[in-house]
Enzyme design. Sequence first.
Site, PDB file in Angstrom:
ATOM      1  N   GLY A 112       0.782  -1.230   0.000  1.00  0.00           N
ATOM      2  CA  GLY A 112       0.000   0.000   0.000  1.00  0.00           C
ATOM      3  C   GLY A 112       0.813   1.279   0.000  1.00  0.00           C
ATOM      4  N   GLY A 119       2.926  -3.554  -4.293  1.00  0.00           N
ATOM      5  CA  GLY A 119       2.619  -3.769  -5.712  1.00  0.00           C
ATOM      6  C   GLY A 119       2.877  -2.490  -6.487  1.00  0.00           C
ATOM      7  NE  ARG A 178      -5.329   3.296  -9.706  1.00  0.00           N
ATOM      8  CZ  ARG A 178      -4.899   4.475  -9.297  1.00  0.00           C
ATOM      9  NH1 ARG A 178      -4.374   5.337 -10.156  1.00  0.00           N
ATOM     10  NH2 ARG A 178      -4.949   4.792  -8.032  1.00  0.00           N
ATOM     11  CB  CYS A 210     -20.245   5.749 -25.555  1.00  0.00           C
ATOM     12  SG  CYS A 210     -19.681   5.479 -27.222  1.00  0.00           S
ATOM     13  CD  GLU A 211     -19.904   5.774 -18.580  1.00  0.00           C
ATOM     14  OE1 GLU A 211     -20.522   6.315 -17.664  1.00  0.00           O
ATOM     15  OE2 GLU A 211     -20.297   4.752 -19.159  1.00  0.00           O
TER      16      GLU A 211
HETATM   17  C1  LIG Z   1      -3.576  -4.783  -3.191  1.00  0.00           C
HETATM   18  C2  LIG Z   1      -2.859  -5.490  -2.124  1.00  0.00           C
HETATM   19  C3  LIG Z   1      -1.496  -5.279  -1.951  1.00  0.00           C
HETATM   20  C4  LIG Z   1      -0.690  -4.309  -2.769  1.00  0.00           C
HETATM   21  O1  LIG Z   1      -1.114  -3.003  -2.649  1.00  0.00           O
HETATM   22  P1  LIG Z   1      -0.276  -1.836  -3.363  1.00  0.00           P
HETATM   23  O2  LIG Z   1      -1.042  -0.606  -3.057  1.00  0.00           O
HETATM   24  O3  LIG Z   1      -0.254  -2.140  -4.813  1.00  0.00           O
HETATM   25  O4  LIG Z   1       1.084  -1.834  -2.772  1.00  0.00           O
HETATM   26  C5  LIG Z   1      -0.868  -6.009  -0.980  1.00  0.00           C
HETATM   27  N1  LIG Z   1      -1.534  -6.891  -0.207  1.00  0.00           N
HETATM   28  C6  LIG Z   1      -2.856  -7.125  -0.366  1.00  0.00           C
HETATM   29  C7  LIG Z   1      -3.527  -8.110   0.495  1.00  0.00           C
HETATM   30  C8  LIG Z   1      -3.563  -6.422  -1.313  1.00  0.00           C
HETATM   31  O5  LIG Z   1      -4.866  -6.643  -1.451  1.00  0.00           O
END
Ligand SMILES: *Cc1c(COP(=O)(O)O)cnc(C)c1O
Length: 470
Positions: free
Chosen positions: A270, A314, A360, A391-392
């Site tokens: 996150g 991620g 997003r 189309c939005e």
């Molecule tokens: C989405 C997610 C992540 C990765 O989140 P990022 O914001 O991309 O770093 C890690 N662990 C879990 C369980 C997630 O659902």
Amino acid sequence: MRANPLAPERLAVPADVNALAPTVWPSSASRDEHGVLRIAGVSARALADRFGTPVYVVDEADVRARAARIRAAFVGAFGEVGATARVYYAGKAFLCTEVARWVVDAGLGIDVASGGELAVALAAGPDPALIGVHGNAKSDAELRRAVEVGVGSIVLDSIAEVDRVATIAAELGRIQPVRLRINSGVHASTHEYLATAHEDQKFGVPISQAPEAVAAIRASGALRFLGLHSHIGSQIFETEGFAAAIRRLMALHAELLRGGPVPQLNLGGGFGIAYTDADDPMPVEDIADGMAAALAESAGELGIPVPDVALEPGRSIVGPAGVTLYRVEVVKPLQVHASGDVLATRTYVSVDGGMSDNIRPALYRAEYSARIAGRVSDAEPVLARVAGKHCEGGDILVHAEYLPADTAPGDLLAVPATGAYGWAMSNNYNWIPRPPVVAVRDGAARVIVRGETIDDLLRRDAGIEGSTTT
Ligand SMILES: *Cc1c(COP(=O)(O)O)cnc(C)c1O
């Protein structure tokens, strides 16, 4: 030049409308002697000529370097407090076999969240023990496959899942390592739809039910308890949320230690990235230090050893390494009421992609930035909104950005920081084929995920002769 009254507060009139903010663009991004955007030595014009537009471009060295840096930061910070740290790449951000290999090369594991992601991760050929499996609604088939191939961990998301995994593991004669995802009640300070740990949501088991779930895990001869898991949300910019989650998880962790071993604590991912130059994410080293300090402090207060940790970034690994290139189709300056009777001009720049390649902004009003990529311009900046071709009305790619006043049909437009949750969330709305993903490295480009063609889409229509319907 004065700011356009329609511009959001965060958006300053740029001194140079061609500048590439280093926090937002891949580390190799620059402009060549003709002003053309270049990533890893490959020009945007060459990419558009060879692969068409839209095209996702990912800087391979940048992904590899971010993965290595993030791993080193966490291994270093937690090492200082006597714990080991394992980093798993959250594959849902963008998974294909190439990216999976890059992160495994950097010493990371891979987290997957579906049977499809598991199949891609396995196709990359890593030791299955490096794979973690997530999901709040895993099917029996997905669980069976995960146990069968020997994944390193399954993150249980409900009490009912304890029995399901235990039964499958017993049938297959395996002892499956598992974690228990906890809904800690901590609400990370981020966009509402991205916050996953306030109490009223679908993920995890409430703290109050965790002892019962862990007792069931421990009572099963087919499961091995690895520890608790917490993921408090995404695109988080400060460490308070993580520290609060750590305090709650550690109190539970200490309670569980009285009944048996709890070797690890998984703190999720996150970590925020910069989508515009107004975003100022903390360096990962500072996040890692803050989390390690919070963990050590909790352990000290509770009088327990510091557990080994796992992390799951991620976005922060792939997000900043990706850029999407579009072609401008239409430019439409509109007079819009700013406040009261004040009229201001907002220039709609419509491109050849949109919410099918980046949903997003439409889904949760995510902010992005943009630059013209095929040239530089010395025209004055005008407030623009980059719209897609769907189309939005909500099909917006960049809500507000200053672009040069001479931006015109045919120009290449680049949107940076699209490496995470761009291709991964892509779709075929309006029967638009998905663009290819092209990796660039040392002046060379290669397709790592093929783009779709209209023929690919037609093959799925059962009413067309020769279509593939099974
Ligand atoms: C989405 C997610 C992540 C990765 O989140 P990022 O914001 O991309 O770093 C890690 N662990 C879990 C369980 C997630 O659902």
